[in-house]
Design a protein around this motif. Sequence first.
Motif, PDB file in Angstrom:
ATOM      1  N   GLY A 144      29.125 -13.164  11.574  1.00 10.49           N
ATOM      2  CA  GLY A 144      30.562 -12.453  11.447  1.00 10.49           C
ATOM      3  C   GLY A 144      31.082 -11.019  11.492  1.00 10.49           C
ATOM      4  N   ARG A 145      30.108 -10.790  13.288  1.00  6.82           N
ATOM      5  CA  ARG A 145      30.718  -9.603  13.606  1.00  6.82           C
ATOM      6  C   ARG A 145      31.289  -9.661  14.867  1.00  6.82           C
ATOM      7  N   ALA A 146      32.200  -9.116  14.886  1.00  6.20           N
ATOM      8  CA  ALA A 146      32.492  -9.190  17.040  1.00  6.20           C
ATOM      9  C   ALA A 146      31.307  -8.394  18.144  1.00  6.20           C
ATOM     10  N   ILE A 147      31.316  -8.919  18.788  1.00  5.18           N
ATOM     11  CA  ILE A 147      30.235  -7.959  19.616  1.00  5.18           C
ATOM     12  C   ILE A 147      31.454  -7.584  20.895  1.00  5.18           C
ATOM     13  N   GLU A 148      31.421  -6.577  20.821  1.00  5.61           N
ATOM     14  CA  GLU A 148      32.057  -6.198  22.684  1.00  5.61           C
ATOM     15  C   GLU A 148      30.901  -6.136  23.380  1.00  5.61           C
ATOM     16  N   LEU A 149      31.080  -5.956  24.857  1.00  3.08           N
ATOM     17  CA  LEU A 149      30.637  -5.002  25.856  1.00  3.08           C
ATOM     18  C   LEU A 149      30.602  -4.457  25.629  1.00  3.08           C
ATOM     19  N   SER A 150      31.265  -3.248  25.419  1.00  3.46           N
ATOM     20  CA  SER A 150      30.984  -1.538  25.153  1.00  3.46           C
ATOM     21  C   SER A 150      29.633  -0.877  24.342  1.00  3.46           C
ATOM     22  N   ASP A 151      29.792  -2.225  23.403  1.00  3.47           N
ATOM     23  CA  ASP A 151      28.664  -1.530  22.396  1.00  3.47           C
ATOM     24  C   ASP A 151      27.562  -1.340  22.914  1.00  3.47           C
ATOM     25  N   PRO A 152      26.892  -0.351  22.704  1.00  2.33           N
ATOM     26  CA  PRO A 152      25.565   0.192  22.578  1.00  2.33           C
ATOM     27  C   PRO A 152      24.646  -0.404  21.826  1.00  2.33           C
ATOM     28  N   PHE A 153      23.730  -1.605  22.576  1.00  2.00           N
ATOM     29  CA  PHE A 153      23.043  -2.941  21.300  1.00  2.00           C
ATOM     30  C   PHE A 153      22.375  -2.342  20.420  1.00  2.00           C
ATOM     31  N   ARG A 154      21.194  -1.231  21.510  1.00  2.00           N
ATOM     32  CA  ARG A 154      20.266  -0.844  20.452  1.00  2.00           C
ATOM     33  C   ARG A 154      20.539   0.000  19.157  1.00  2.00           C
ATOM     34  N   ASP A 155      21.701   0.251  19.150  1.00  2.00           N
ATOM     35  CA  ASP A 155      22.886   0.708  17.401  1.00  2.00           C
ATOM     36  C   ASP A 155      22.661  -0.352  16.352  1.00  2.00           C
ATOM     37  N   TYR A 156      22.923  -1.471  17.205  1.00  2.00           N
ATOM     38  CA  TYR A 156      22.702  -2.841  15.097  1.00  2.00           C
ATOM     39  C   TYR A 156      22.148  -2.766  14.884  1.00  2.00           C
ATOM     40  N   ASP A 157      22.040  -3.043  13.309  1.00  2.00           N
ATOM     41  CA  ASP A 157      21.463  -3.049  12.303  1.00  2.00           C
ATOM     42  C   ASP A 157      20.213  -4.003  12.896  1.00  2.00           C
ATOM     43  N   GLU A 158      20.802  -5.150  13.513  1.00  2.00           N
ATOM     44  CA  GLU A 158      20.150  -6.322  13.478  1.00  2.00           C
ATOM     45  C   GLU A 158      18.430  -5.825  14.788  1.00  2.00           C
TER      46      GLU A 158
END
Length: 76
Positions: free
Chosen positions: A17-31
């Motif tokens: 239910g949410r978009a993923i952007e290439l600029s996202d720091p993946f370690r910051d995801y709640d998951e």
Amino acid sequence: MQEKFIELFKEALEIDGRAIELSDPFRDYDEWSSLGQLSLIAMLDEQFDVVIETTEFEKLTTVGDLLTAVSRKMTS
């Protein structure tokens, strides 16, 4: 390749239910967790036949960094 990668990335981390952007720091995801990291590494091996060593993986910070590393390993 980018769309497929992002869909598999979301699946590996169980992101809904949410978009993923290439600029996202993946370690910051709640998951994000150590189990999520293992799932992601296993998915890269299974789906893209790419192995990223732990030391290299630790240097990657964004989803785009990870995609770039996978792309480089696929072409080498």
